[in-house]
Scaffold this motif. Structure first.
Motif, PDB file in Angstrom:
ATOM      1  N   LEU A  67     -74.880 -51.479 -47.713  1.00 25.49           N
ATOM      2  CA  LEU A  67     -73.904 -50.826 -46.834  1.00 25.49           C
ATOM      3  C   LEU A  67     -73.428 -51.762 -45.728  1.00 25.49           C
ATOM      4  CD1 LEU A  67     -72.439 -48.250 -45.778  1.00 25.49           C
ATOM      5  CD2 LEU A  67     -74.507 -47.766 -44.464  1.00 25.49           C
ATOM      6  N   VAL A  68     -74.370 -52.424 -45.045  1.00 25.61           N
ATOM      7  CA  VAL A  68     -74.024 -53.226 -43.870  1.00 25.61           C
ATOM      8  C   VAL A  68     -73.344 -54.540 -44.248  1.00 25.61           C
ATOM      9  CG1 VAL A  68     -75.004 -54.518 -41.929  1.00 25.61           C
ATOM     10  CG2 VAL A  68     -75.765 -52.189 -42.391  1.00 25.61           C
ATOM     11  N   TYR A  69     -73.831 -55.219 -45.284  1.00 27.17           N
ATOM     12  CA  TYR A  69     -73.313 -56.541 -45.616  1.00 27.17           C
ATOM     13  C   TYR A  69     -72.304 -56.542 -46.754  1.00 27.17           C
ATOM     14  CZ  TYR A  69     -77.274 -57.914 -42.747  1.00 27.17           C
ATOM     15  OH  TYR A  69     -78.173 -58.040 -41.714  1.00 27.17           O
ATOM     16  N   TRP A  92     -84.156 -49.835 -47.730  1.00 30.95           N
ATOM     17  CA  TRP A  92     -83.756 -51.192 -47.321  1.00 30.95           C
ATOM     18  C   TRP A  92     -82.601 -51.700 -48.170  1.00 30.95           C
ATOM     19  CZ3 TRP A  92     -83.897 -55.794 -50.118  1.00 30.95           C
ATOM     20  CH2 TRP A  92     -83.744 -56.975 -49.390  1.00 30.95           C
ATOM     21  N   LEU A  93     -82.690 -51.511 -49.489  1.00 31.75           N
ATOM     22  CA  LEU A  93     -81.634 -51.987 -50.390  1.00 31.75           C
ATOM     23  C   LEU A  93     -80.312 -51.279 -50.109  1.00 31.75           C
ATOM     24  CD1 LEU A  93     -80.977 -53.794 -52.825  1.00 31.75           C
ATOM     25  CD2 LEU A  93     -81.624 -51.892 -54.314  1.00 31.75           C
ATOM     26  N   LEU A  94     -80.355 -49.967 -49.924  1.00 31.37           N
ATOM     27  CA  LEU A  94     -79.132 -49.223 -49.617  1.00 31.37           C
ATOM     28  C   LEU A  94     -78.518 -49.682 -48.293  1.00 31.37           C
ATOM     29  CD1 LEU A  94     -80.235 -45.610 -50.627  1.00 31.37           C
ATOM     30  CD2 LEU A  94     -78.542 -47.023 -51.806  1.00 31.37           C
ATOM     31  N   PRO A  96     -89.279 -52.364 -45.048  1.00 29.53           N
ATOM     32  CA  PRO A  96     -90.699 -52.495 -45.419  1.00 29.53           C
ATOM     33  C   PRO A  96     -91.444 -53.354 -44.409  1.00 29.53           C
ATOM     34  CG  PRO A  96     -89.268 -52.903 -47.303  1.00 29.53           C
ATOM     35  CD  PRO A  96     -88.374 -52.856 -46.108  1.00 29.53           C
ATOM     36  N   ASP A  97     -92.660 -52.920 -44.058  1.00 31.23           N
ATOM     37  CA  ASP A  97     -93.446 -53.736 -43.135  1.00 31.23           C
ATOM     38  C   ASP A  97     -94.079 -54.905 -43.889  1.00 31.23           C
ATOM     39  OD1 ASP A  97     -95.688 -52.754 -44.494  1.00 31.23           O
ATOM     40  OD2 ASP A  97     -95.951 -51.119 -43.068  1.00 31.23           O
ATOM     41  N   GLU A  98     -94.746 -55.779 -43.158  1.00 30.33           N
ATOM     42  CA  GLU A  98     -95.278 -57.001 -43.756  1.00 30.33           C
ATOM     43  C   GLU A  98     -96.278 -56.699 -44.863  1.00 30.33           C
ATOM     44  OE1 GLU A  98     -97.629 -61.087 -42.402  1.00 30.33           O
ATOM     45  OE2 GLU A  98     -96.600 -59.847 -40.905  1.00 30.33           O
ATOM     46  N   ALA A  99     -97.107 -55.694 -44.671  1.00 30.98           N
ATOM     47  CA  ALA A  99     -98.105 -55.358 -45.687  1.00 30.98           C
ATOM     48  C   ALA A  99     -97.439 -54.906 -46.983  1.00 30.98           C
ATOM     49  CB  ALA A  99     -99.039 -54.272 -45.153  1.00 30.98           C
ATOM     50  N   GLN A 105     -87.081 -58.956 -43.472  1.00 38.45           N
ATOM     51  CA  GLN A 105     -87.002 -58.330 -42.152  1.00 38.45           C
ATOM     52  C   GLN A 105     -85.705 -58.694 -41.432  1.00 38.45           C
ATOM     53  OE1 GLN A 105     -90.726 -59.635 -40.442  1.00 38.45           O
ATOM     54  NE2 GLN A 105     -91.845 -57.849 -41.226  1.00 38.45           N
ATOM     55  N   ALA A 106     -85.232 -59.925 -41.636  1.00 36.33           N
ATOM     56  CA  ALA A 106     -83.970 -60.332 -41.001  1.00 36.33           C
ATOM     57  C   ALA A 106     -82.790 -59.550 -41.584  1.00 36.33           C
ATOM     58  CB  ALA A 106     -83.755 -61.833 -41.174  1.00 36.33           C
ATOM     59  N   LEU A 107     -82.762 -59.408 -42.918  1.00 39.11           N
ATOM     60  CA  LEU A 107     -81.679 -58.657 -43.546  1.00 39.11           C
ATOM     61  C   LEU A 107     -81.728 -57.183 -43.171  1.00 39.11           C
ATOM     62  CD1 LEU A 107     -81.607 -60.216 -47.142  1.00 39.11           C
ATOM     63  CD2 LEU A 107     -79.931 -60.536 -45.319  1.00 39.11           C
ATOM     64  N   GLY A 108     -82.910 -56.681 -42.925  1.00 42.78           N
ATOM     65  CA  GLY A 108     -83.039 -55.267 -42.602  1.00 42.78           C
ATOM     66  C   GLY A 108     -82.846 -54.938 -41.136  1.00 42.78           C
ATOM     67  N   ALA A 109     -82.655 -55.962 -40.280  1.00 42.90           N
ATOM     68  CA  ALA A 109     -82.556 -55.707 -38.838  1.00 42.90           C
ATOM     69  C   ALA A 109     -81.331 -54.850 -38.497  1.00 42.90           C
ATOM     70  CB  ALA A 109     -82.507 -57.030 -38.090  1.00 42.90           C
ATOM     71  N   LEU A 110     -80.148 -55.228 -38.989  1.00 46.26           N
ATOM     72  CA  LEU A 110     -78.944 -54.447 -38.694  1.00 46.26           C
ATOM     73  C   LEU A 110     -78.973 -53.068 -39.353  1.00 46.26           C
ATOM     74  CD1 LEU A 110     -76.080 -57.123 -38.772  1.00 46.26           C
ATOM     75  CD2 LEU A 110     -77.060 -55.970 -36.791  1.00 46.26           C
ATOM     76  N   PRO A 111     -79.333 -52.962 -40.658  1.00 48.17           N
ATOM     77  CA  PRO A 111     -79.416 -51.613 -41.245  1.00 48.17           C
ATOM     78  C   PRO A 111     -80.402 -50.699 -40.529  1.00 48.17           C
ATOM     79  CG  PRO A 111     -79.360 -53.268 -42.978  1.00 48.17           C
ATOM     80  CD  PRO A 111     -79.494 -54.005 -41.682  1.00 48.17           C
ATOM     81  N   SER A 112     -81.469 -51.272 -39.973  1.00 51.26           N
ATOM     82  CA  SER A 112     -82.449 -50.430 -39.276  1.00 51.26           C
ATOM     83  C   SER A 112     -81.840 -49.741 -38.061  1.00 51.26           C
ATOM     84  CB  SER A 112     -83.658 -51.263 -38.851  1.00 51.26           C
ATOM     85  OG  SER A 112     -83.300 -52.214 -37.847  1.00 51.26           O
TER      86      SER A 112
END
Length: 308
Positions: free
Chosen positions: A268-270, A262-264, A237-240, A223-230
Motif C-alpha cells: 500500500l505505502v510503496y 506487513w506485506l499489505l 514482525p518483531d525480531e524474534a 523493520q525499515a520497510l515496515g516503519a511507514l506502514p506501521s
C-alpha cells in the motif's frame, strides 16, 4: 438537452481549429468564403474569429462528427488498457502468494509485487527530469488504439492536432502522466485486493531464505520497510518472529498475521500511494493547463487568415 451534452468544449474547439489548420497545410486552403463571412459577422478578436471559421468548416465537412467518433474510440482504447491493468494486477497478486501449498518467501513476493512498478516509476522520473517524454510509448499505443477504434477517415488530422496543441504548453506530459499513473494505480489496487482475498481465504506461511547473507540485514530491512506502514496501523514482525521465519516455517497464527499485515502495508505505502499522489498531481496540472490553452497566431496557417 442533446445540444448541451454534445456541444464542443473549449478544448474541443481549439482542437478542431488545429485540425483544420493541419488539414489546410497538407491539402491546401479550403473553400472558406462563407466561413469567413460568418466569422466576421460574429466578431470578436482574431483568435475568436479564426476559431469560429474553423468550427464552421469542421461542421460543414463533418469533422465534428469525426471528433465524436475519435473520442468514442479513445474511450474504448482506455477501457482496453484499464482491463489490461486489472488483469495484470490480479496476476501479480496470484503470482506473489501462490496456491498456499508452499510457504511464501516474503522478499520474493515483495519483489514480484513492487519490482516492476518501482523500476517503471524510476524510469518515469528520469524521463520526466531529462526530456518530459515519460509514458510516450503508452501514449502512442493509446492514440493508435483510439484511431483503430474510431474507424473514420476524416479523423486523420485529429491525433496530430491534439499532440501539437498539448505540446505547446507541455501539457502532453501531464496527460500521459495521468494515463500512466492511473493505470499503475488500478493495477496495484487490484493486486492489493487480490492479496486481501487470498489472505482471507487461504492459510499462508511466510519465510525468508538466504545462503550467503546473515539474518541481521533481513531484520533491519523488514523493520525499515515496515516503519511507514506501521504509522497507518499495519503490523511489523518483531525480531524474534523474523529470526524464526528464517529458521523454519512459523506455526504461530500471530506470526502469520504479522507478516500478512506487513506485506499489505508495504504494498500500500510503496506501491499504491506514490501512484495515487502522482496521478493526483498530474490531474491537477492537466486541469490547470487546459484552461490556459490558446492558439498560436504566429503560425503561418493562422497568419495568412488575418486579412481574410
Amino acid at each position: 438537452m442533446e445540444d448541451l451534452v454534445t456541444a464542443p468544449t473549449p478544448l474541443d474547439k481549439r482542437w478542431l481549429t488545429e485540425a483544420v489548420r493541419l488539414r489546410e497545410e497538407h491539402a491546401g486552403p479550403l473553400e472558406d468564403q462563407e466561413a469567413n463571412r460568418h466569422a466576421r459577422q460574429l466578431g470578436g478578436d482574431l483568435a475568436t474569429r479564426i476559431e469560429t471559421r474553423a468550427l464552421f468548416l469542421a461542421e460543414r465537412d463533418d469533422m465534428t462528427g469525426a471528433l465524436r467518433h475519435w473520442k468514442q474510440g479513445a474511450r474504448l482504447a482506455l477501457l482496453a488498457l484499464l482491463l489490461l491493468a486489472v488483469l495484470s494486477g490480479a496476476g501479480l497478486g496470484l503470482a506473489a502468494l501462490g496456491d498456499g501449498q508452499r510457504p511464501v518467501n516474503v522478499f520474493w513476493a515483495l519483489g514480484s509485487l513492487l519490482g516492476l512498478n518501482l523500476l517503471m516509476l524510476l524510469g518515469w522520473a528520469m524521463g520526466f527530469a531529462l526530456s518530459g517524454e515519460h509514458g510516450a510509448g503508452l501514449g502512442r499505443l493509446w492514440l493508435w488504439l483510439s484511431e483503430r477504434f474510431a474507424r473514420d477517415a476524416k479523423a486523420a488530422h485529429l491525433a496530430p492536432a491534439l499532440l501539437v496543441l498539448l505540446q505547446r504548453q507541455r501539457l502532453n506530459r501531464w496527460l500521459l502522466g495521468l494515463l500512466v499513473h492511473g493505470l499503475w494505480l488500478l493495477a496495484m489496487l487490484t493486486a492489493l485486493g487480490m492479496l486481501l482475498v487470498l489472505l482471507a481465504t487461504r492459510r499462508y506461511g511466510f519465510v525468508w531464505e538466504t545462503t550467503l547473507l546473515a539474518a541481521d540485514p533481513f531484520i533491519h530491512l523488514t523493520q525499515a520497510l515496515g516503519a511507514l506502514p506501521s504509522l497507518l496501523g499495519f503490523a511489523v514482525p518483531d525480531e524474534a518472529m523474523i529470526r524464526a521465519s528464517g529458521d523454519s516455517l512459523p506455526a504461530l497464527d500471530m506470526a502469520r498475521q504479522a507478516w500478512a499485515s506487513w506485506l499489505l502495508g508495504v504494498v500500500l505505502v510503496y506501491g499504491l500511494l506514490p501512484r495515487l499522489l502522482l496521478a493526483g498531481l498530474c490531474l491537477w496540472r492537466w486541469r490547470q493547463g487546459r484552461e490556459r490553452l490558446t492558439l498560436d497566431l504566429g503560425l503561418p496557417g493562422y497568419a495568412q487568415l488575418r486579412e481574410a
